[in-house]
Design a protein around this motif. Structure first.
Motif: not given
Length: 278
Positions: A86-90, A184-191, A196-198, A205-209
């Protein structure tokens, strides 16, 4: 003498072995001794290991110390969490955006350390809301998250797990907290995190495999196994955590793991029967 390669189980032909933690190699603070042996034998055979958990309530340093204490002898670069993804995405795709984070103090400090600009409940608005597994959850935090999402903030979640297994049973996890905000909001998050693909891309990328040379072991169909089934990674379910054999039998064909074992003990036996595959 080398074994005939055609006799080696397909699991043992991989180069990188990814392990979920809770429910797979330990349960809370109770370590599975057979998991310690299996990972030791994998390393002895020249295979690589990665610990990946969706539990973002703790940081890599916490898991480094815990895994060391439990006898797994991890290296820092062998540990990754859904919080890291998540941090890397941000950082890559939302640089400079203000974030309201529902998470533990440990996760909040990690976001700050990695340069994510955070706001608190007193802010009038923010660009992004991130919810996670928060054992310090309060109504004030939930109310602020819902207010920001209603105000137009993008909604993200570190991982979709509904429950976290412990020695005393299950406790509500990140997915349950996200369900409150969605109701409460009707909004579904991106997980993020598994499945997930990320996550697969970050591991490659991190391991090179490449993903076709990986194998993931886990105890959940909808996260660990789904990561493999959706993105071309060999998936192995163990029945030491959340999922039962009845759950596997009830699952759709596309959601079933490639292999099922009672525990990692049986996979270790498979490895020993091939003389560590060498």
């Amino acid at each position: 003498m080398k074994k005939n390669p055609t006799k080696i189980h397909p699991i043992l032909e991989k180069k990188l072995y990814i392990f979920d933690m809770d429910g797979t190699i330990y349960l809370g603070n109770r370590v599975f001794d057979f998991a310690v042996r299996f990972l030791k034998n994998l390393r002895a055979s020249g295979r690589r290991v990665l610990f990946f958990t969706n539990n973002a309530s703790h940081t890599d340093d916490f898991y480094l110390h815990k895994l060391t204490r439990l006898g797994f002898e991890p290296q820092k670069d062998e540990i990754m969490t859904s919080g890291d993804v998540t941090i890397e995405f941000l950082r890559r795709h939302r640089a400079g955006k203000s974030v309201y984070l529902v998470g533990t103090d440990e996760l909040v400090e990690e976001f700050r350390r990695k340069g994510i600009p955070l706001v608190d409940e007193s802010a009038g608005q923010c660009d992004i809301v991130v919810t996670s597994f928060d054992t310090s959850l309060t109504y004030e935090k939930l109310n602020a998250a819902c207010r920001f999402v209603r105000g137009g903030a993008e909604y993200l979640s570190t991982h979709p797990d509904f429950n976290c297994p412990t020695e005393d049973g299950f406790i509500p996890d990140s997915g349950a907290i996200a369900a409150f905000v969605t109701a409460s909001t009707g909004k579904t998050p991106t997980y993020f995190g598994k499945p997930y693909r990320e996550t697969v891309e970050m591991i490659e990328e991190a391991v090179g495999i490449s993903k076709d040379e990986m194998c993931i072991f886990g105890d959940r169909l909808y996260t660990d196994i789904a990561l493999g089934k959706k993105h071309g990674v060999c998936s192995v379910l163990v029945l030491t955590g959340e999922t039962t054999r009845a759950d596997v039998e009830a699952a759709a064909a596309a959601d079933k793991p490639d292999y099922v074992f009672p525990s990692l003990a049986e996979v270790d036996t498979l490895l020993k029967e091939t003389h560590y595959g060498i």
